[in-house]
Design an enzyme around this catalytic site. Structure first.
Site, short mmCIF file in Angstrom:
data_model
loop_
_atom_site.label_atom_id
_atom_site.label_comp_id
_atom_site.label_asym_id
_atom_site.label_seq_id
_atom_site.Cartn_x
_atom_site.Cartn_y
_atom_site.Cartn_z
N GLU A 155 0.82 -1.21 0.00
CA GLU A 155 0.00 0.00 0.00
C GLU A 155 0.85 1.26 0.00
O GLU A 155 1.85 1.34 0.71
CB GLU A 155 -0.90 0.02 1.25
CG GLU A 155 -1.79 1.23 1.36
CD GLU A 155 -2.70 1.18 2.58
OE1 GLU A 155 -3.61 2.01 2.66
OE2 GLU A 155 -2.48 0.31 3.46
N GLU A 256 -12.83 2.41 4.41
CA GLU A 256 -11.82 2.73 5.41
C GLU A 256 -11.87 4.22 5.70
O GLU A 256 -10.89 4.94 5.58
CB GLU A 256 -10.42 2.31 4.92
CG GLU A 256 -9.43 2.15 6.07
CD GLU A 256 -8.02 1.84 5.61
OE1 GLU A 256 -7.46 0.84 6.08
OE2 GLU A 256 -7.48 2.60 4.79
#
Length: 279
Positions: A155, A256
């Protein structure tokens, strides 16, 4: 196309945090969701007692939701001191100790997707040394995950909120993905495309999707500014997710985002209830 055509899961480490951990899976189910993901819940322990693992497993099973993604141990989340695998010494050792524990826990719930967060740059340590350690640990993780047919995600975070993290652009994350796959020959390292982080870095999101959708193993969203629910900022998230679908991405989209001052269950008003259950 639109939000109703996506497969959403809820990140229980940033949503429903007003509740104890073991109550969050049931709360997600009550809100209409059938899938969840988690950061590593035990920020101080890569190897918690089996009783703690069993209790969380039971809570997820009892709620009737599917675990679709799990972070490896990454230190203190949320916050700027995140990531572990490139930090020499205790943090790297903790990451390694966590690999088999995290895989066994996730596999017991039918999950095989793992996010491996890079560590911050450390004062007094050569960045090249950290990068070599990171590659070594990512290769270990990818090989271990490969034994269950799973995926390791890399990520990109964002520079304003994580100024010491070296992975703060899509091209840099893809570079790491390619290095891990070249080292293992497994091809099971993928890009975690977090549209909030990339937007905070000022990246051209349609271009990122066009270039990297094929190497993407998971997508996460929050609006910008504010990291709130879709519609609270200015990102065209519905259009971006449609573009991802058209580019061939058919995986999960992780919610998220921060609910703000309201209860998490009230932060899903942008998504019709009938669109929350995985199809």
């Amino acid at each position: 196309m639109g939000f109703a055509d996506q497969r959403f899961n809820v990140n229980l480490s940033i949503l429903f945090t007003e509740l104890p951990l073991l109550e969050r899976p049931a709360a997600a189910a009550a809100a209409g969701f059938t899938a969840v993901e988690l950061w590593w819940p035990w920020v101080d322990s890569p190897t918690p007692e089996q009783a703690e693992l069993d209790a969380l497993k039971k809570a997820i099973e009892d709620a009737g939701v599917q675990l679709t993604g799990l972070n490896f141990y990454a230190g203190q989340l949320p916050g700027p001191d995140r990531g572990a695998l490139s930090i020499p010494g205790e943090e790297s050792d903790r990451f390694r100790a966590n690999i088999d524990v995290a895989i066994a826990f996730a596999q017991s719930l039918g999950c095989s997707v793992f996010n491996a967060l890079y560590g911050n740059r450390v004062d007094g340590v050569d960045p090249a040394e950290q990068d070599a350690l990171a590659l070594e640990n990512l290769v270990l993780a990818a090989r271990a995950v490969g034994q269950i047919g799973g995926t390791v995600l890399i990520e990109a975070l964002n520079q304003p909120e994580s100024p010491k993290c070296p992975i703060v652009s899509a091209p840099k994350a893809i570079e790491i993905v390619d290095k891990v796959n070249a080292a293992t020959g497994l091809g099971n390292a993928k890009f975690l495309m977090d549209l909030y982080h990339l937007s905070m870095n000022g990246e051209d999101l349609p271009s990122v999707i066009e270039r990297y959708a094929a190497k993407t193993g998971h997508v996460q969203i929050a609006d910008n500014p504010g990291r709130g629910a879709p519609g609270t900022g200015s990102l065209p998230l519905e259009e971006l997710l449609d573009q991802l679908r058209k580019a061939g991405y058919d995986g999960w989209v992780g919610l998220e985002y921060k609910a703000g001052d309201r209860p998490s269950a009230e932060s899903f008003d942008w998504l019709p209830r009938e669109a929350r259950a995985a199809r």
